[in-house]
Write a protein that holds these residues in place. Structure first.
Motif, PDB file in Angstrom:
ATOM      1  N   GLY A  44       0.841  -1.201   0.000  1.00 17.19           N
ATOM      2  CA  GLY A  44       0.000   0.000   0.000  1.00 17.19           C
ATOM      3  C   GLY A  44       0.871   1.244   0.000  1.00 17.19           C
ATOM      4  N   GLU A  45       0.269   2.386   0.359  1.00 14.12           N
ATOM      5  CA  GLU A  45       1.016   3.646   0.311  1.00 14.12           C
ATOM      6  C   GLU A  45       2.126   3.692   1.353  1.00 14.12           C
ATOM      7  OE1 GLU A  45      -2.284   4.473   3.228  1.00 14.12           O
ATOM      8  OE2 GLU A  45      -2.205   3.501   1.302  1.00 14.12           O
ATOM      9  N   SER A  46       2.053   2.872   2.407  1.00 23.09           N
ATOM     10  CA  SER A  46       3.122   2.864   3.409  1.00 23.09           C
ATOM     11  C   SER A  46       4.391   2.199   2.863  1.00 23.09           C
ATOM     12  CB  SER A  46       2.657   2.143   4.677  1.00 23.09           C
ATOM     13  OG  SER A  46       2.339   0.802   4.366  1.00 23.09           O
ATOM     14  N   ASN A  47       4.260   1.410   1.782  1.00 22.13           N
ATOM     15  CA  ASN A  47       5.409   0.761   1.165  1.00 22.13           C
ATOM     16  C   ASN A  47       5.925   1.552  -0.043  1.00 22.13           C
ATOM     17  OD1 ASN A  47       3.209  -1.673   1.721  1.00 22.13           O
ATOM     18  ND2 ASN A  47       5.183  -1.938   2.703  1.00 22.13           N
ATOM     19  N   PHE A  48       5.422   2.724  -0.232  1.00 22.58           N
ATOM     20  CA  PHE A  48       5.750   3.516  -1.421  1.00 22.58           C
ATOM     21  C   PHE A  48       6.952   4.405  -1.145  1.00 22.58           C
ATOM     22  CE2 PHE A  48       5.096   7.398  -3.962  1.00 22.58           C
ATOM     23  CZ  PHE A  48       5.130   6.846  -5.221  1.00 22.58           C
TER      24      PHE A  48
END
Length: 177
Positions: A44-48
């Protein structure tokens, strides 16, 4: 060659990556990565990692490119720009339309009255109805630019009055607006 060999080994080891459909919002990107039959790791955006950032104090990183081409966030967010008009311009455009309708109505009235006068005097018509309408239209149309200035100044006067009378525009500490 090393990258291709690594990717082939990765695929052979049973890595499975599933991503949701492309979306314009980064926060809505969802997916997961699974190695063999282990518990999936959410994506998700936390892994971006945004472009230009530096990743430090990390032993390794697994990177993947998803949503490329027409599915990129930039392309999904690309929309045609809407025209922007101020409220004054919108009001002025309405006034112009009203003035034009008024000129057409007055021209139509004058044409009908000239036809009625010509019929009551038993005179022969010199011009057809549509020519008389256009002549009156041209004769009355010169009033539009002058009235436009008058309406514009009236709008500014009314808006200035509304600003002066607005209680939110006064400051209690000063006691004046």
């Amino acid at each position: 060659e090393d990258c291709i060999a690594f990717a082939q080994k990765l695929l052979a080891s049973g890595v499975e990556i599933r991503m949701g459909p492309p979306t314009a919002a980064l926060a809505a990107v969802r997916g997961n990565a699974r190695v063999e039959e282990r518990t999936p790791c959410p994506i998700g955006e936390s892994n971006f990692l945004p472009r230009g950032c530096v990743l430090r104090n990390t032993a390794f990183a697994f990177a993947m490119c998803v949503y490329v081409g027409e599915d990129t966030k930039t392309r999904l967010n690309a929309t045609s720009a809407s025209l922007k008009f101020s409220n004054m311009q919108k009001t002025l455009n309405i006034c112009i339309r009203c003035l034009l309708v008024f000129v057409v109505c007055v021209s139509l009235y004058a044409t009908v009255m000239s036809e009625a006068i010509a019929a009551s005097d038993d005179r022969e018509r010199v011009w057809p109805f549509y020519i008389m309408f256009l002549r009156f239209n041209i004769a009355f149309y010169h009033a539009v630019p002058m009235s436009l200035y008058v309406v514009y100044e009236m709008l500014k006067l009314i808006m200035g009055y509304q600003v002066n009378m607005d209680p939110q525009m006064s400051h209690e500490g000063v006691g004046a607006s």
